[in-house]
Write a protein that holds these residues in place. Structure first.
Motif, PDB file in Angstrom:
ATOM      1  N   VAL A  21       0.830  -1.212   0.000  1.00 15.07           N
ATOM      2  CA  VAL A  21       0.000   0.000   0.000  1.00 15.07           C
ATOM      3  C   VAL A  21       0.860   1.256   0.000  1.00 15.07           C
ATOM      4  CG1 VAL A  21      -1.927  -1.212   1.086  1.00 15.07           C
ATOM      5  CG2 VAL A  21      -0.304   0.012   2.536  1.00 15.07           C
ATOM      6  N   SER A 256     -15.251   0.292   4.901  1.00 13.14           N
ATOM      7  CA  SER A 256     -14.051  -0.518   5.091  1.00 13.14           C
ATOM      8  C   SER A 256     -13.010   0.258   5.869  1.00 13.14           C
ATOM      9  CB  SER A 256     -13.455  -0.940   3.741  1.00 13.14           C
ATOM     10  OG  SER A 256     -12.177  -1.545   3.917  1.00 13.14           O
ATOM     11  N   GLY A 258     -10.063  -0.109   5.378  1.00 10.02           N
ATOM     12  CA  GLY A 258      -8.996   0.129   4.409  1.00 10.02           C
ATOM     13  C   GLY A 258      -9.037   1.484   3.739  1.00 10.02           C
ATOM     14  N   HIS A 277      -5.378   0.922   9.121  1.00 11.80           N
ATOM     15  CA  HIS A 277      -5.522  -0.527   9.160  1.00 11.80           C
ATOM     16  C   HIS A 277      -4.230  -1.190   9.619  1.00 11.80           C
ATOM     17  CE1 HIS A 277      -3.088  -0.973   5.535  1.00 11.80           C
ATOM     18  NE2 HIS A 277      -3.854  -0.095   4.911  1.00 11.80           N
ATOM     19  N   ALA A 289      -4.609  -6.008  -1.268  1.00  8.24           N
ATOM     20  CA  ALA A 289      -4.854  -5.040  -0.187  1.00  8.24           C
ATOM     21  C   ALA A 289      -5.419  -3.749  -0.756  1.00  8.24           C
ATOM     22  CB  ALA A 289      -3.567  -4.762   0.571  1.00  8.24           C
ATOM     23  N   ASN A 290      -6.100  -2.993   0.093  1.00  7.61           N
ATOM     24  CA  ASN A 290      -6.678  -1.712  -0.299  1.00  7.61           C
ATOM     25  C   ASN A 290      -5.686  -0.593   0.004  1.00  7.61           C
ATOM     26  OD1 ASN A 290      -8.223   0.555  -0.757  1.00  7.61           O
ATOM     27  ND2 ASN A 290     -10.017  -0.160   0.351  1.00  7.61           N
ATOM     28  N   ASP A 330     -12.132  -5.775  -0.128  1.00  2.00           N
ATOM     29  CA  ASP A 330     -12.687  -5.384   1.168  1.00  2.00           C
ATOM     30  C   ASP A 330     -13.830  -4.392   1.019  1.00  2.00           C
ATOM     31  OD1 ASP A 330     -10.506  -3.612   0.281  1.00  2.00           O
ATOM     32  OD2 ASP A 330     -11.038  -2.452   2.060  1.00  2.00           O
ATOM     33  N   CYS A 337      -4.585  -4.428  -5.791  1.00  2.00           N
ATOM     34  CA  CYS A 337      -3.989  -3.264  -5.140  1.00  2.00           C
ATOM     35  C   CYS A 337      -3.290  -2.376  -6.172  1.00  2.00           C
ATOM     36  CB  CYS A 337      -3.009  -3.731  -4.069  1.00  2.00           C
ATOM     37  SG  CYS A 337      -2.127  -2.415  -3.200  1.00  2.00           S
TER      38      CYS A 337
END
Length: 370
Positions: A21, A256, A258, A277, A289-290, A330, A337
């Motif tokens: 991220v 979320s 995220g 997060h 992943a966000n 999510d 991502c």
């Protein structure tokens, strides 16, 4: 834009999904810096569990020195179960970094994006219009108090001084002046001595801000109100542990955890910017992943560095990407991502083109009228 003086950004990718991220956020910042001549220079350093693996310390002295010499610090995520049995856990480095940089105020904004109310776990009519800033005291309280384990008993000291409460209260009241001018101070003054001091001190600080409305809530009542009537809140001011818990509860209202970024700031020195997060080690390396929280943190960093217009442009690009339907798992989507990050950057390029056109038009009009 003309080239600005160079600004050093230390990047701490950390653990789990942190490197993934953080990389997407840095790419957004690099795009802005190249296009607008912001002069951002990035340095990456080991931190958290990754640093424990590399050198045996969660916060190496070289990393700390780099952070102290930076204009801002951008972090990915820290921690994970693989280090739970170590004598020094990764989170120790984060607590020390906050203390060493004097970062006593943690700012966690959370809002339901208009048009995405249906993705909130709350009913749409409850979620609509929710927009809350949590101002959390970050270097005091039970997280920093003396810990003691003696046989089958253990204790953690919760300690606050009037000065610590006063300085975080001023941050909250000043923030409220730029919002809807309401502060809700959250404590447990019916039970805890520190909360009694907290409530009394906050009430005294409020006298300096007659244009801001202050009310008080016990933490259990605040937790309930966040999910039954989140629009009642504007700025929530609270101590370290309560702020940690309430801001995580608040984070899911938008759909979320995220999505959300945060800023940790102090009286002087660089701020620390990070998604709220965790490191999510179960999905690390899967490119799912966000990165929204990391990108939102980067936008907050730009504002703190005095580059508010660039921060707003990045925030708009992120929001438009979500509204257009590009979302990670999510948040109900299937974007990777890296794919999400690139879509944000494509939106960013379009906004920068319009921004350039606007500046050119303004310049032309000034030339004609001057």
């Amino acid at each position: 834009m003309n080239e600005e003086a160079e600004m050093k950004i230390v990047v701490l990718p950390g653990d789990g999904v942190g490197p993934e991220v953080a990389a997407e956020a840095v790419k957004c910042l690099e795009l802005l810096s190249r296009h607008c001549g912001l002069g951002l220079r990035f340095e990456t350093h080991d931190f958290g569990g990754a640093a424990i693996d590399a050198v045996g310390s969660s916060l190496p002295e070289s990393t700390l020195a780099a952070c102290k010499g930076a204009d801002a610090v951008l972090m990915g995520a820290v921690g994970g179960p693989r280090w739970d049995e170590r004598a020094e856990m990764p989170e120790v480095g984060l607590l020390r970094l906050r203390r060493e940089l004097g970062l006593f105020a943690n700012l966690r904004p959370a809002r339901v994006i208009p048009g995405l109310e249906s993705l909130s776990p709350l009913r749409a009519d409850l979620a609509e219009g929710a927009d809350v800033l949590v101002v959390r005291e970050l270097t005091g309280g039970i997280y920093f108090g003396e810990r003691r384990v003696e046989g089958e008993t253990a204790s953690d000291l919760c300690l606050y001084s009037r000065a610590e409460i006063e300085r975080i209260a001023h941050i909250a009241f000043r923030a409220a002046r730029g919002r809807r001018r309401r502060v809700t101070s959250v404590d447990k003054a019916n039970v805890m001595a520190t909360s009694k001091l907290w409530r009394r001190t906050v009430a005294e600080v409020a006298e300096d801000y007659p244009d801001v409305t202050l009310d008080h809530l016990y933490v259990d009542a605040a937790a309930m109100a966040l999910v039954t009537n989140p629009r009642r809140f504007d700025v929530i001011l609270t101590e370290n542990m309560f702020g940690d818990i309430l801001s995580d509860e608040l984070s899911v209202i938008g759909g979320s955890i995220g999505l959300l970024g945060s800023a940790s700031v102090g009286a002087a020195g660089p701020g620390l910017f990070e998604p709220i997060h965790g490191s999510a080690p179960d999905i690390a390396g899967l490119d799912i992943a966000n990165p929204s929280g990391a990108i939102a943190s980067a936008a907050m960093m730009l504002e703190e560095l005095g580059l508010a217009p660039m921060g707003h442009i990045l925030s708009e690009a992120l929001q438009k990407t979500l509204l257009a339907g590009c979302r990670t798992a999510d948040f109900g989507g299937n974007a990777r991502c890296s794919e999400f990050g690139e879509t944000v950057r494509e939106s960013l390029r379009r906004r920068l083109a319009r921004y350039d056109a606007h500046l050119e038009l303004v310049t032309m009009n000034r030339g004609c009228c001057g």
